[in-house]
Design a protein around this motif. Structure first.
Motif, short mmCIF file in Angstrom:
data_model
loop_
_atom_site.label_atom_id
_atom_site.label_comp_id
_atom_site.label_asym_id
_atom_site.label_seq_id
_atom_site.Cartn_x
_atom_site.Cartn_y
_atom_site.Cartn_z
N SER A 3 0.83 -1.21 0.00
CA SER A 3 0.00 0.00 0.00
C SER A 3 0.86 1.26 0.00
N ILE A 4 1.95 1.27 0.75
CA ILE A 4 2.84 2.44 0.77
C ILE A 4 3.48 2.64 -0.60
N THR A 5 3.93 1.55 -1.21
CA THR A 5 4.56 1.64 -2.53
C THR A 5 3.59 2.20 -3.56
N LYS A 6 2.34 1.71 -3.54
CA LYS A 6 1.33 2.21 -4.48
C LYS A 6 1.05 3.69 -4.25
N ALA A 7 0.94 4.08 -2.98
CA ALA A 7 0.66 5.48 -2.67
C ALA A 7 1.80 6.38 -3.12
N VAL B 231 11.99 1.15 -12.79
CA VAL B 231 12.50 0.15 -11.84
C VAL B 231 13.24 0.83 -10.70
N GLY B 232 14.04 1.82 -11.01
CA GLY B 232 14.77 2.55 -9.97
C GLY B 232 13.84 3.22 -8.98
N MET B 233 12.81 3.84 -9.49
CA MET B 233 11.84 4.50 -8.60
C MET B 233 11.08 3.49 -7.74
N MET B 234 10.66 2.39 -8.35
CA MET B 234 9.93 1.37 -7.60
C MET B 234 10.82 0.76 -6.50
N LYS C 167 1.81 6.67 -6.94
CA LYS C 167 0.69 7.50 -7.39
C LYS C 167 0.99 8.97 -7.12
N ALA C 168 1.55 9.26 -5.95
CA ALA C 168 1.86 10.65 -5.59
C ALA C 168 2.90 11.26 -6.54
N ASP C 169 3.84 10.45 -7.01
CA ASP C 169 4.87 10.94 -7.93
C ASP C 169 4.47 10.84 -9.40
#
Length: 130
Positions: free
Chosen positions: A85-89, A109-112, A92-94
Motif C-alpha cells: 500500500s505504501i509503494t502504491k501510494a 525500476v529505480g523509482m519502484m 501514485k503521488a509521484d
C-alpha cells in the motif's frame, strides 16, 4: 525403590497439564500438542529475532501460551500488505504509471526500488522493532 509412573497430571492455572516420563533421563516432560503452525516469511522471522534478543519475557510468554507462530504470521502478512500500500501510494503521488514502465524501464525500476526500500524502513519501525 518405587517405580516411577509413566505419566502424571497436574492442574496449573486452571488448566490440566499431562507430564510423560522420559525414561532416558528419569524426568517428567510436559506432553504439549502444538496447533498447526503457519508458515512465516521474511518479516515474521525478523520479528522473531527481535523478540528473542530484546523482549525475552514477551517471547517466552507467547511460547508458553502457544501464540508466537500466530503473532509472527500476522506481523508478516501485515508487513507485506503495508509495503504494497505504501509503494502504491508513493508511485501514485509521484505520477509513476505503468506506461512509464514500457517507455523508460530503468527509471521506473529505480523509482519502484526506491519506494519499496522506503516502505520497508517504515514497516520495520512500525511493526518489526516495536
Amino acid at each position: 525403590m518405587d517405580e516411577l509412573k509413566k505419566e502424571i497430571t497436574e492442574i496449573v492455572g486452571g488448566r490440566e497439564i499431562r507430564y510423560v516420563l522420559d525414561e532416558a533421563t528419569g524426568t517428567y516432560l510436559p506432553d504439549w500438542e502444538l496447533p498447526p503452525q503457519k508458515e512465516i516469511g521474511r518479516y515474521g522471522r525478523m520479528r522473531l529475532k527481535f523478540l528473542k534478543e530484546n523482549c525475552s519475557s514477551l517471547y517466552q510468554a507467547m511460547c508458553l501460551k502457544g501464540t508466537l507462530n500466530e503473532h509472527l504470521a500476522e506481523v508478516d502478512d501485515r508487513a507485506y500488505e503495508r509495503i504494497n500500500s505504501i509503494t502504491k501510494a508513493m508511485s501514485k503521488a509521484d505520477g509513476l504509471t505503468d506506461e512509464m514502465k514500457n517507455t523508460d524501464q530503468l527509471y521506473w525500476v529505480g523509482m519502484m526500488n526506491n519506494y519499496r526500500n522506503s516502505a520497508e524502513e517504515i514497516i520495520l519501525n512500525e511493526l518489526i522493532y516495536v
